[in-house]
Write a protein that holds these residues in place. Structure first.
Motif, short mmCIF file in Angstrom:
data_model
loop_
_atom_site.label_atom_id
_atom_site.label_comp_id
_atom_site.label_asym_id
_atom_site.label_seq_id
_atom_site.Cartn_x
_atom_site.Cartn_y
_atom_site.Cartn_z
N PHE A 146 -27.55 -27.74 -45.35
CA PHE A 146 -26.86 -28.07 -44.10
C PHE A 146 -25.66 -27.14 -43.90
O PHE A 146 -25.09 -26.62 -44.86
N SER A 147 -25.26 -27.00 -42.65
CA SER A 147 -24.15 -26.11 -42.33
C SER A 147 -22.84 -26.67 -42.85
O SER A 147 -22.70 -27.88 -43.07
N ASP A 148 -21.87 -25.79 -43.04
CA ASP A 148 -20.55 -26.21 -43.50
C ASP A 148 -19.94 -27.22 -42.51
O ASP A 148 -19.26 -28.16 -42.92
N GLU A 149 -20.19 -27.00 -41.23
CA GLU A 149 -19.64 -27.88 -40.20
C GLU A 149 -20.21 -29.29 -40.33
O GLU A 149 -19.48 -30.28 -40.19
N GLU A 150 -21.52 -29.38 -40.58
CA GLU A 150 -22.14 -30.70 -40.71
C GLU A 150 -21.64 -31.42 -41.96
O GLU A 150 -21.38 -32.63 -41.93
N ILE A 151 -21.51 -30.69 -43.06
CA ILE A 151 -21.02 -31.31 -44.29
C ILE A 151 -19.58 -31.79 -44.11
O ILE A 151 -19.21 -32.88 -44.57
N ALA A 152 -18.77 -31.00 -43.44
CA ALA A 152 -17.38 -31.40 -43.20
C ALA A 152 -17.33 -32.66 -42.35
O ALA A 152 -16.51 -33.57 -42.60
N ALA A 153 -18.19 -32.75 -41.33
CA ALA A 153 -18.23 -33.93 -40.47
C ALA A 153 -18.73 -35.15 -41.26
O ALA A 153 -18.22 -36.27 -41.07
#
Length: 336
Positions: free
Chosen positions: A290-297
């Motif tokens: 998964f993208s860094d953005e999705e993991i952060a969210a």
């Protein structure tokens, strides 16, 4: 001559009886089969036997003494002297150590997991919590971050977990709820059947358990970087049995814990993790990243609410929940 022989025979018999009286055997309740998850217990048994010249032995049983979810109960009644269990199997029985199962704590290595667990295990509130079961925490079973093996179409984004039935215990289950998954708690030995029958579509495990319990046999995809957390699975001993040991035997046991854990960590990092990639490749299992953005969210949605809820719930139980949480997060922040 007969008198002297009789005296010698009596002395020899007395020595034999005394030696037998000194011999101690503890029963140890594990489950499944010997695997990376149990290597520290196996090593502990080896070390204790060596240090006591066979006078103190650990008789390890894989499922023959108790069900894994009942190991703490068995310890409490003295059915066996040592056992392994996972905190998430019965959160109400060991609420203090579930702080170690909160999602996205940020633990980055098995060595850090060991240090963190041992610090929590030694906290007076945690000692008192487990004392209700006549249990003394001996050592953790450090595990890397969990990820999912699943069947069917691989998720392309976190929104694809909506409605997906997932085997996930403790804080990992809470985290998966935040992306719409439906977590189910079950023991590791029940997972393969649940997967085969369609009860769950994905399973959250550390790599060794995915291999040991067969999820990769029919799995089609693996998440590489969800990393929502891990579970805490201590090894405990019956407190009265520990107190009844001779000083020599107690020292042989307690003095072997560090070496047993060092062996465990080394074995997990070399044997298990080296085998994991080839096992996935051999079966053609798709890796999902998964993208860094999705993991952060994901982390933002799951971490703080879970921690806050844990603190409120366990403060109401009478535990110093904020103090325990601060102990854990403080050590992680300091890199220890």
């Amino acid at each position: 001559m007969r008198k002297h022989l009789n005296r010698a025979a009596i002395a020899a018999l007395s020595l034999t009886v005394a030696s037998e009286a000194l011999a101690v055997e503890w029963n140890v309740s594990l489950w499944g089969k010997r695997r990376a998850f149990t290597e520290h217990v196996e090593k502990l048994a080896e070390l204790v036997n060596e240090k006591t010249g066979g006078e103190f032995t650990l008789n390890i049983s894989y499922g023959g003494l108790s069900k894994n979810k009942e190991n703490l109960d068995g310890i409490s009644i003295g059915a066996f002297e040592m056992a392994q269990f996972c905190a998430g199997y019965h959160r109400d029985k060991n609420p203090s150590i579930t702080v170690l199962e909160l999602p996205f704590l940020g633990v980055t290595s098995l060595e850090q997991e060991v240090d963190l667990s041992m610090a929590v295990y030694q906290h007076p509130a945690v000692v008192e919590d487990l004392a209700r079961w006549d249990a003394t925490l001996l050592m953790p079973s450090p595990l890397p971050q969990y990820n999912l093996v699943g069947v069917g179409e691989a998720p392309k984004s976190l929104t694809d977990f909506e409605g997906l039935s997932v085997r996930a215990t403790g804080g990992i289950g809470k985290a998966m709820e935040t992306v719409g998954a439906v977590p189910t708690s079950m023991s590791a030995s029940e997972v393969r059947q649940a997967m085969d029958s369609g009860i769950v579509k994905a399973v959250s495990f550390a790599p060794h358990a995915h291999m040991s319990f067969g999820t990769i046999e029919n799995g089609t995809w693996w998440t590489t970087n969800l990393n929502p957390g891990t579970v805490n699975c201590p090894v405990v001993v019956n407190t009265l049995a520990l107190e009844d040991l001779s000083d020599e035997h107690r020292e042989a046991l307690l003095g072997s814990v560090e070496e047993a854990l060092d062996h465990y960590v080394s074995h997990y990092q070399t044997k298990t993790m080296e085998a994991w990639g080839p096992e996935l490749d051999q079966r053609g299992i798709e890796r999902v990243t998964f993208s860094d953005e999705e993991i952060a969210a994901f982390k933002e949605a799951a971490a703080a609410p879970a921690a806050e809820a844990w603190i409120v719930e366990n403060t109401e139980r009478g535990l110093p929940a904020q103090e325990l949480y601060d102990l854990v997060t403080g050590k992680i922040a300091n890199g220890s």
